[in-house]
Design a protein around this motif. Sequence first.
Motif, PDB file in Angstrom:
ATOM      1  N   SER A  86       0.833  -1.211   0.000  1.00  0.00           N
ATOM      2  CA  SER A  86       0.000   0.000   0.000  1.00  0.00           C
ATOM      3  C   SER A  86       0.861   1.253   0.000  1.00  0.00           C
ATOM      4  CB  SER A  86      -0.944   0.011   1.203  1.00  0.00           C
ATOM      5  OG  SER A  86      -1.869  -1.038   1.137  1.00  0.00           O
ATOM      6  N   ILE A 118      -3.875   8.430  -0.686  1.00  0.00           N
ATOM      7  CA  ILE A 118      -3.848   8.288   0.771  1.00  0.00           C
ATOM      8  C   ILE A 118      -5.096   7.568   1.264  1.00  0.00           C
ATOM      9  CG2 ILE A 118      -3.821   9.559   2.963  1.00  0.00           C
ATOM     10  CD1 ILE A 118      -2.306  11.799   1.444  1.00  0.00           C
ATOM     11  N   THR A 122      -5.150   3.848   3.141  1.00  0.00           N
ATOM     12  CA  THR A 122      -5.734   3.687   4.469  1.00  0.00           C
ATOM     13  C   THR A 122      -6.780   2.585   4.477  1.00  0.00           C
ATOM     14  OG1 THR A 122      -5.415   6.058   4.839  1.00  0.00           O
ATOM     15  CG2 THR A 122      -6.842   4.905   6.381  1.00  0.00           C
ATOM     16  N   ASP A 123      -7.641   2.572   3.463  1.00  0.00           N
ATOM     17  CA  ASP A 123      -8.657   1.515   3.344  1.00  0.00           C
ATOM     18  C   ASP A 123      -8.014   0.134   3.327  1.00  0.00           C
ATOM     19  OD1 ASP A 123     -11.116   2.706   3.455  1.00  0.00           O
ATOM     20  OD2 ASP A 123     -11.290   3.034   1.308  1.00  0.00           O
ATOM     21  N   LEU A 126      -6.346  -1.001   6.667  1.00  0.00           N
ATOM     22  CA  LEU A 126      -7.323  -1.326   7.715  1.00  0.00           C
ATOM     23  C   LEU A 126      -8.201  -2.522   7.360  1.00  0.00           C
ATOM     24  CD1 LEU A 126      -8.499   2.231   8.843  1.00  0.00           C
ATOM     25  CD2 LEU A 126      -6.860   0.719   9.975  1.00  0.00           C
ATOM     26  N   ASN A 149     -16.828   6.675  11.252  1.00  0.00           N
ATOM     27  CA  ASN A 149     -16.141   7.112  10.035  1.00  0.00           C
ATOM     28  C   ASN A 149     -17.070   7.855   9.092  1.00  0.00           C
ATOM     29  OD1 ASN A 149     -15.669   5.825   6.940  1.00  0.00           O
ATOM     30  ND2 ASN A 149     -13.948   6.940   7.807  1.00  0.00           N
ATOM     31  N   ASN A 201     -11.155   8.792   6.770  1.00  0.00           N
ATOM     32  CA  ASN A 201     -10.504   7.476   6.724  1.00  0.00           C
ATOM     33  C   ASN A 201      -9.286   7.414   7.628  1.00  0.00           C
ATOM     34  OD1 ASN A 201     -12.365   6.501   4.864  1.00  0.00           O
ATOM     35  ND2 ASN A 201     -10.792   5.564   3.603  1.00  0.00           N
ATOM     36  N   ILE A 202      -8.477   8.444   7.586  1.00  0.00           N
ATOM     37  CA  ILE A 202      -7.269   8.464   8.425  1.00  0.00           C
ATOM     38  C   ILE A 202      -7.628   8.390   9.907  1.00  0.00           C
ATOM     39  CG2 ILE A 202      -5.341   9.920   9.161  1.00  0.00           C
ATOM     40  CD1 ILE A 202      -5.157  10.931   6.270  1.00  0.00           C
ATOM     41  N   ILE A 205      -7.807   5.135  12.157  1.00  0.00           N
ATOM     42  CA  ILE A 205      -6.615   4.432  12.638  1.00  0.00           C
ATOM     43  C   ILE A 205      -6.533   4.353  14.159  1.00  0.00           C
ATOM     44  CG2 ILE A 205      -4.085   4.537  12.688  1.00  0.00           C
ATOM     45  CD1 ILE A 205      -4.200   5.572   9.791  1.00  0.00           C
TER      46      ILE A 205
END
Length: 500
Positions: A86, A118, A122-123, A126, A149, A201-202, A205
């Motif tokens: 990624s 980005i 992230t997707d 996770l 989210n 999305n970030i 985390i």
Amino acid sequence: MLKKLFSETVVYGMGTILPRLINYLLVPIHTGVLQTDSYGIVAYFYAYAALLNVLYTYGMETAFFRFVDKKEGIFDQIFTAILTTSLLFSGILIAFSSNIAAGIGFPESGNYVTWFAILIATDAILAIPFAQLRKQGKAVKFALVKISNVVLNVALNVFFLIVCRDIYEGKYLTGFQEIINTFYDPELGLGYAFLSNMIANILQIPWFINMFRQVRLRFHWKGFQPVFLYAYPLIFSGMAFCINEVADRILLKYLFPEEKLKLSSIEAIGIYSACYKLSIFITLAVQAYKYAAEPFFFAQAGKQGSPQLFARAMKFFVIVLSIMFVAVNVNLGWISDLFLRKEAYKEGLFVVPILLMGNIFLGIYYNLAVWYKVTDKTRYGAYISIGGAFFTLVLNLLLIPQIGYAGSALVTLFCYFGMAVSSYLIGQKFYAVPYDLGSAIFYLLIASVIVWIGREIQIEPQWGNFFIQNALLALFALLVLFKERNEFKQLFQRNKAIQD
């Protein structure tokens, strides 16, 4: 067992359906703020994002469920692989963002490519932590993360696209203008839809910090090889599925007959994509069922009576989706008024029933696909999906220049129907399941006839039309209850016996 499957479908539905329903609030926001061409650009970028998501995860989510109980440290291995690839893939996209933006026809949108790089990374990173939650039965946490989210994403869209815009223009809260002017750029416009998604999305985390602390980054090809060999056909089937899902929006940009239909290709993409969203009710039900069904099927596959169990699950699945199909179609008038805020979007409403039925066949295909997953014959899934993708591309190339996005909707239906039939015919040779085809065909046909009757019966006043349309829905539901009274009685008695 069916009770467990359906209860988990409800829980995972809270983590998939509820977030998407909340996310669905973006439809009236975007269709109210953005013109059809701007909305078309948003849809066009997300079409490419769907394809990239498959490449970034390369079948590892399904492979995780297949090997997690068989190989020690498989979570660490798969997570390490996805994290590494990624970062590599997104680094390349960011480095060449300007060139990529120019290559897809939007030379001023290099920052959009960066944000998507980005977002997609992230997707993917996770994906396996989310799969771990499903494996551990932590459906509540799964739902909380998903819901938070999407709530944040919607809130950020409202903030940037509406609140900041209005304050900047001096419509209200003028005392905050100086602060807003320090970071808000009115020229960015639809870009805030992408930026909001990336930020949301970030911020998922932190939910997984404890899980990340337990991860040991390690990778051994010898141990990982069987996992990859199982998963890599899923890359092709996943890409093929994405082609089936989003190729129409990409091809519309180049093939739409603008002069013939008096509409620009980007406007057509915007209208078609907005109306496609109205098929989301079926899509969400299918997605929630898939989340619950995948681990359920793996757990039950080797047990006595599992084929009969899978057949009953399919029967109830088709019944539920048939009722939903009727419910959405007979209420399409007020639903479209609620979500499509500009009249220009509503000219594409005629494709909604076609897309709804197409998504039902996609759900049926997901049910039928159990045979190649539990028998480790994932290559057949790839063959079927690739065939469907080829079918999708060829028919879109033929139909879009003739009838525009109406052709794309028909192709979606034909493709998923063909994939479902192919999977059934091939699957019966390797893992026979006694599906009740007669009931499935009966309910889908009756549902289609009722929807056609409902579209033919249009009266004034509106409340009278609403009453008649939903009376048809009630009649269909009563038909189902009458025809399946013995099934429901047996299910109720079995559940009562378990409780006693």
